[in-house]
Design a protein around this motif. Structure first.
Motif, short mmCIF file in Angstrom:
data_model
loop_
_atom_site.label_atom_id
_atom_site.label_comp_id
_atom_site.label_asym_id
_atom_site.label_seq_id
_atom_site.Cartn_x
_atom_site.Cartn_y
_atom_site.Cartn_z
N VAL A 1 9.58 2.88 5.40
CA VAL A 1 8.21 3.19 5.80
C VAL A 1 7.29 2.02 5.47
O VAL A 1 7.23 1.57 4.32
CB VAL A 1 7.71 4.47 5.09
CG1 VAL A 1 6.27 4.78 5.49
CG2 VAL A 1 8.62 5.65 5.40
N LEU A 2 6.61 1.50 6.47
CA LEU A 2 5.64 0.42 6.29
C LEU A 2 4.22 1.00 6.35
O LEU A 2 3.88 1.70 7.31
CB LEU A 2 5.80 -0.65 7.36
CG LEU A 2 7.05 -1.53 7.27
CD1 LEU A 2 7.12 -2.45 8.48
CD2 LEU A 2 7.05 -2.34 5.98
N THR A 3 3.45 0.72 5.33
CA THR A 3 2.08 1.23 5.26
C THR A 3 1.11 0.07 5.08
O THR A 3 1.33 -0.79 4.23
CB THR A 3 1.91 2.18 4.06
OG1 THR A 3 2.93 3.18 4.10
CG2 THR A 3 0.55 2.86 4.09
N GLY B 1 6.52 2.29 -0.48
CA GLY B 1 5.67 2.44 -1.65
C GLY B 1 5.56 1.22 -2.52
O GLY B 1 4.79 1.21 -3.49
N ASN B 2 6.29 0.13 -2.22
CA ASN B 2 6.23 -1.09 -3.01
C ASN B 2 5.39 -2.14 -2.28
O ASN B 2 5.60 -2.39 -1.09
CB ASN B 2 7.64 -1.63 -3.25
CG ASN B 2 8.51 -0.64 -4.00
OD1 ASN B 2 8.09 -0.10 -5.02
ND2 ASN B 2 9.71 -0.42 -3.51
N VAL B 3 4.44 -2.76 -3.01
CA VAL B 3 3.55 -3.74 -2.40
C VAL B 3 4.35 -5.00 -2.05
O VAL B 3 5.02 -5.58 -2.90
CB VAL B 3 2.40 -4.10 -3.36
CG1 VAL B 3 1.53 -5.21 -2.76
CG2 VAL B 3 1.54 -2.86 -3.65
N ILE B 4 4.28 -5.41 -0.79
CA ILE B 4 4.96 -6.64 -0.36
C ILE B 4 3.96 -7.70 0.07
O ILE B 4 4.33 -8.87 0.20
CB ILE B 4 5.97 -6.35 0.77
CG1 ILE B 4 5.27 -5.72 1.99
CG2 ILE B 4 7.10 -5.47 0.30
CD1 ILE B 4 6.17 -5.55 3.20
N GLN B 5 2.71 -7.32 0.27
CA GLN B 5 1.69 -8.32 0.62
C GLN B 5 0.31 -7.77 0.26
O GLN B 5 0.04 -6.58 0.39
CB GLN B 5 1.74 -8.64 2.12
CG GLN B 5 0.80 -9.78 2.53
CD GLN B 5 0.85 -10.05 4.02
OE1 GLN B 5 0.66 -9.14 4.82
NE2 GLN B 5 1.11 -11.29 4.39
#
Length: 484
Positions: free
Chosen positions: A278-280, A329-333
Motif C-alpha cells: 500500500v502506497l500512501t 506504513g513505513n516512510v520512504i520519502q
C-alpha cells in the motif's frame, strides 16, 4: 445440461422429474417413439421400454432404467455442500446429460453409474477473484467482499477515518486546506494492479475477507540478502528465517556446514514478500521551532576565562507543510512543500574576556584587605613568635591578592584554619589565614587586588581577622617591609 443450485431447485417443483431432461432431447425422443410405435403396429407387439443414458460431458458413463437416482444424487450432493458452505452459490462443474431412449428389449442397467458420477462430478462455487500480476491471488464470495478485502488491505496502514475522508475528498473534489497539526491523504494506491474477475472455483478455495487479506500479506517466498551480525551462525540464521540449515546451504552454494561466516558477510535467505503493498501520500502542516544561534564576542577589558551573556537567545517559529510518502506504513520519502517563518529567532550573545592575567608579581605588595587596621604585628606575643601581621575591622571582609601570582595552596591547615598561599613567581610568596571561605583553586592565576576569599576566624583565632605572612626565597619576612 449444467445443473446449478438455482435451476435444480426450480426443476424439483415439476410433477415428474423424469421429464426434466426431455427439454434437451425432445426431438430425439419423439422420433424414437414414432419409430417404435410404427414397428410395434407392424408386428402386433406392444412391449416398449425407456432407458436413460448418462453422460458427463461427452463421455458415456452408463445406462439406467430410471433417471431418479441421478437427479436425487445431484440434489443430495448439493444439499450437503450447502450445509458446509451456506453463503456460497454452488453449481455442478461438469455438463451432465440424461438422455432417454425407447427400446423393445428390457436392458440391464449399469451398477457403477453413480460411483462413476461421484468420481467425475465436481461441485464448484461462484466467486470473485482478486487478480494480481495477471494471476488470481485469492477468491472471495461476492463483489462486495472483494471491495471489503481491498479496503481492509489499505486500512491496515491507513486510519479508517482518514481513508473515508480521502474517499469523500475525491468524490467531492475538496480543496486541500490544512490547519496546523492537521494532515490529509492526497493519494492512495497499490504497488500492483488488482482486478476483480468473476470466477468458478472449488468451494474450499473461497476465503473470508480476513483470510484473503492475510494471504495477500503473506505473499510468496523470495530470495533476499542477509548481512551477518555479531554472534550469528549458520543454524541461527536458518532458524530465524524458517529454513533448515540444508536449505540455507542450498541457497548459498559457496558455503558448507564447516564454513566460517564473518560479520558483514552477505548470505542469501528466503522471506515472504507481500503480493501487493500500500502506497500512501499525505500532506501535513506543522509548527516547528527554529533554534537560535550563539554569537561569541571578545572583550579585552575582561579577564581571560570570564564571560557574560549580554543577550539571551530566543527560538523562532516556522510553519512547514510536508509531503510524506509511505509504503505499508513505513516512510520512504519526506519533502518540504511550504516553509513560512512566523517568528524570527533571536541569537544569544556571549562576551568572553581575552585579557591575559599575569602570573609574575611586581615585587610591590598591595594591602590584602579592604581597609582595616593592624591589630597585631610580627614578633613575640604571649610567649610565642607571631609570624605575620593581623588585620582586623575592615570595611568589608573580602581578602585580596597582594600581588600577581599562582595559587599554590587552598585549603585547611591546622591552626591557620582555611589558608591560601600565593606564589608570585619572583621568589616571593604570601600567606592568608583564618579565612571563612576560599574563592580560588590551586593552579589558578590571580591578579593583584583580586578577591581570593572572605575573612573569618577559622583555626586558632580570637576573632574575625586576616593573618598575613610574607616569604622571600623561602625565608620568612616582615610584611611591614613590603607593604605601603
Amino acid at each position: 445440461m449444467v445443473l446449478t443450485k438455482g435451476n435444480l431447485q426450480s426443476y424439483s417443483r415439476l410433477p415428474a422429474k423424469r421429464m426434466i431432461q426431455t427439454c434437451f432431447t425432445l426431438l430425439f425422443f419423439v422420433i424414437s417413439l414414432v419409430a417404435v410405435s410404427t414397428v410395434a403396429k407392424a408386428d402386433g407387439k406392444s412391449n416398449v421400454y425407456t432407458i436413460y443414458h448418462i453422460y458427463v460431458g461427452d463421455k458415456h458413463i452408463g445406462t439406467l432404467q430410471d433417471d431418479e437416482p441421478v437427479l436425487s444424487y445431484i440434489e443430495e450432493t448439493l444439499k450437503e455442500y450447502e450445509k458446509e458452505y451456506p453463503d456460497l452459490s454452488l453449481q455442478i462443474d461438469e455438463n451432465i446429460k440424461v438422455i432417454p431412449e425407447m427400446v423393445f428389449n428390457e436392458e440391464k442397467e449399469d451398477e457403477d453409474v453413480l460411483s462413476s458420477l461421484e468420481d467425475k462430478m465436481i461441485v464448484q462455487a461462484e466467486a470473485i477473484a482478486l487478480v494480481i500480476d495477471d494471476q488470481p491471488a485469492v477468491y472471495v464470495a461476492t463483489i462486495e467482499e472483494a471491495e471489503k478485502a481491498i479496503e481492509k488491505l489499505v486500512t491496515q496502514y491507513v486510519d479508517k477515518e482518514a481513508y473515508e475522508h480521502f474517499q469523500m475528498m475525491v468524490e467531492e473534489d475538496e480543496d486541500l486546506t490544512l490547519k496546523v497539526g492537521e494532515e490529509k491523504i492526497t493519494n492512495l494506491s497499490l504497488t500492483e494492479e488488482v482486478i476483480e474477475e468473476e470466477s468458478v472455483v472449488l468451494p474450499e478455495e473461497v476465503l473470508s475477507v480476513e483470510d484473503a487479506v492475510l494471504k495477500i500479506n503473506k505473499g510468496v517466498l523470495k530470495e533476499q540478502p542477509y548481512i551477518v551480525k555479531e554472534g550469528d551462525v549458520l543454524s541461527s540464521i536458518a532458524n530465524n528465517h524458517d529454513l533448515t540449515t540444508a536449505k540455507l546451504l542450498e541457497l548459498n552454494k559457496e558455503l558448507d556446514v564447516d564454513s566460517v561466516i564473518r560479520v558483514g558477510q552477505e548470505i542469501q535467505v528466503t522471506v515472504y514478500e507481500p503480493l501487493v503493498k500500500v502506497l500512501t501520500t499525505k500532506v501535513e502542516k506543522v509548527e516547528e521551532e527554529i533554534p537560535y544561534q550563539t554569537e561569541v564576542k571578545e572583550d579585552d577589558s575582561m579577564w581571560k576565562g570570564d564571560q557574560k551573556v549580554t543577550q539571551q537567545g530566543q527560538t523562532g517559529i516556522q510553519l512547514l507543510e510536508y509531503e510524506i510518502t509511505e509504503q505499508d506504513g513505513n516512510v520512504i520519502q519526506r519533502k518540504v512543500l511550504l516553509e513560512e517563518v512566523t517568528k524570527e529567532p533571536v541569537k544569544k550573545i556571549i562576551v568572553k574576556g581575552t585579557k591575559e592575567m599575569p602570573s609574575r608579581g611586581s615585587g610591590s605588595l598591595g594591602w590584602p584587605a579592604v581597609g582595616g587596621y593592624i591589630s597585631s604585628y610580627q614578633g613575640n606575643r604571649w610567649g610565642r613568635f607571631h609570624r605575620g601581621i593581623d588585620i582586623a575591622r575592615p570595611n568589608n571582609y573580602n581578602i585580596l591578592a597582594a600581588d600577581n601570582g599562582t595559587i599554590s595552596f587552598a585549603g585547611s591547615q591546622g591552626g591557620y584554619g582555611n589558608l591560601v598561599r600565593i606564589n608570585h613567581n619572583n621568589g616571593m610568596e604570601t600567606l592568608y589565614a583564618h579565612l571563612d571561605s576560599i574563592d580560588v583553586k590551586v593552579g589558578q592565576t590571580v591578579a593583584k587586588g583580586q578577591k581570593i576569599g572572605v575573612m573569618g576566624q577559622t583555626g586558632h583565632s580570637t576573632g574575625i581577622h586576616l593573618h598575613f605572612e610574607v616569604y622571600e626565597n623561602g625565608q620568612l619576612k616582615n610584611p611591614m617591609d613590603y607593604l605601603k
